[in-house]
Design an enzyme around this catalytic site. Structure first.
Site, PDB file in Angstrom:
ATOM      1  N   SER A 134       0.797  -1.320   0.263  1.00  0.00           N
ATOM      2  CA  SER A 134      -0.009  -0.156   0.004  1.00  0.00           C
ATOM      3  C   SER A 134       0.915   1.252  -0.135  1.00  0.00           C
ATOM      4  O   SER A 134       1.427   1.529  -1.034  1.00  0.00           O
ATOM      5  CB  SER A 134      -0.967  -0.089   1.046  1.00  0.00           C
ATOM      6  OG  SER A 134      -2.002   0.919   1.180  1.00  0.00           O
ATOM      7  N   HIS A 170      -4.709  -1.533  -4.146  1.00  0.00           N
ATOM      8  CA  HIS A 170      -6.073  -2.083  -3.593  1.00  0.00           C
ATOM      9  C   HIS A 170      -7.022  -1.878  -4.707  1.00  0.00           C
ATOM     10  O   HIS A 170      -8.170  -1.366  -4.461  1.00  0.00           O
ATOM     11  CB  HIS A 170      -6.651  -1.136  -2.426  1.00  0.00           C
ATOM     12  CG  HIS A 170      -5.586  -1.448  -1.200  1.00  0.00           C
ATOM     13  ND1 HIS A 170      -5.038  -2.682  -0.695  1.00  0.00           N
ATOM     14  CD2 HIS A 170      -4.811  -0.188  -0.274  1.00  0.00           C
ATOM     15  CE1 HIS A 170      -4.146  -2.386   0.247  1.00  0.00           C
ATOM     16  NE2 HIS A 170      -4.009  -1.132   0.524  1.00  0.00           N
TER      17      HIS A 170
END
Length: 246
Positions: A134, A170
């Site tokens: 991330s 994501h």
């Protein structure tokens, strides 16, 4: 032994719930270690949790995950002050650096204050594998999409730029990521952008993307490029990595 050339593993994964621990390292972390070329000893992995404010409970969970995996883990904390006197020597002594997710905007600001942006570039060039999830993925690129500034996703365009692309994380679990990436690529805010579903990682040798890999089946990676005033997306099917040995 370090990687034969500068290597980055940028992911939307790497962790899962353990059988007896809150967190265990999944296949993407193990693959980053494999790419480092370490052999005949315990891999040395540095965990960097700047993006979540060096949360002590998460550092403890990562330390436990490393014990289960057979890694020697060195946490690097920058709050309230660096926990290591000679950060550069400590980073250069690692096989892998794994960067936790959280706020990429805060991560970049704190790293620059402490000169970690320059240290990590030297480590990358020397063969230490840079990796993360991330925020720990976006940081290596020119920028990407982030919720660092609030619930509404916004662009970040001043990341470390070791890699000359944008990064989308994501991609399958946050509905706002794909349309924002397309918009930012279409208007030129982001360059060609490489994106990952949860459980997928991208492997770069130098600045060249060499492979997409996954720790979960049925997931994808995506290349988003500008054509005229629009964005065009190409799906890449990643290679499924083996489960880590327990």
């Amino acid at each position: 032994m370090t990687a034969s050339e500068p290597t980055i593993v940028a992911t939307s994964g790497g962790h899962r719930i353990g059988d007896r621990t809150r967190v265990t390292f999944h296949s993407l972390v193990h693959h980053a270690v494999e790419l480092s070329g370490v052999n005949g000893r315990r891999p040395k992995v540095m965990y960097v949790g700047t993006a979540i404010g060096d949360s002590e409970h998460m550092t403890a969970r990562m330390s436990e995950a490393a014990r289960v995996a057979g890694f020697d883990l060195t946490p690097l904390a920058l709050f309230p002050m660096p926990n290591i006197e000679d950060i550069e020597s400590a980073v250069l002594a690692q096989d892998v650096v794994w960067v936790m997710g959280g706020s990429v905007a805060n991560l970049l600001a704190v790293w620059r204050v402490h000169g970690l942006d320059r240290i990590l570039r030297r480590a990358w060039r020397s063969g230490v594998v840079l990796s993360g999830v991330s925020a720990g993925s976006i940081c290596w690129f020119q920028g990407g999409t982030t919720d660092s500034f609030g619930p509404r996703l916004r662009p970040v365009t001043d990341a470390l730029a070791y890699l000359p692309y944008g990064n989308g994380v994501h991609y399958d679990s946050d509905a706002g990521r794909r349309p924002l990436v397309h918009s930012l690529v279409a208007d030129g805010t982001l360059p060609e952008t490489h994106c990952t579903d949860d459980g997928v990682g991208l492997v770069y040798r130098g600045t060249r993307l060499v492979e997409a890999v996954a720790e979960l089946p049925g997931k994808g990676a995506y290349m988003v490029r500008r054509e005229g005033d629009t964005a065009v997306e190409e799906r890449v099917t990643p290679r499924l990595l083996p489960e880590p040995r327990r």
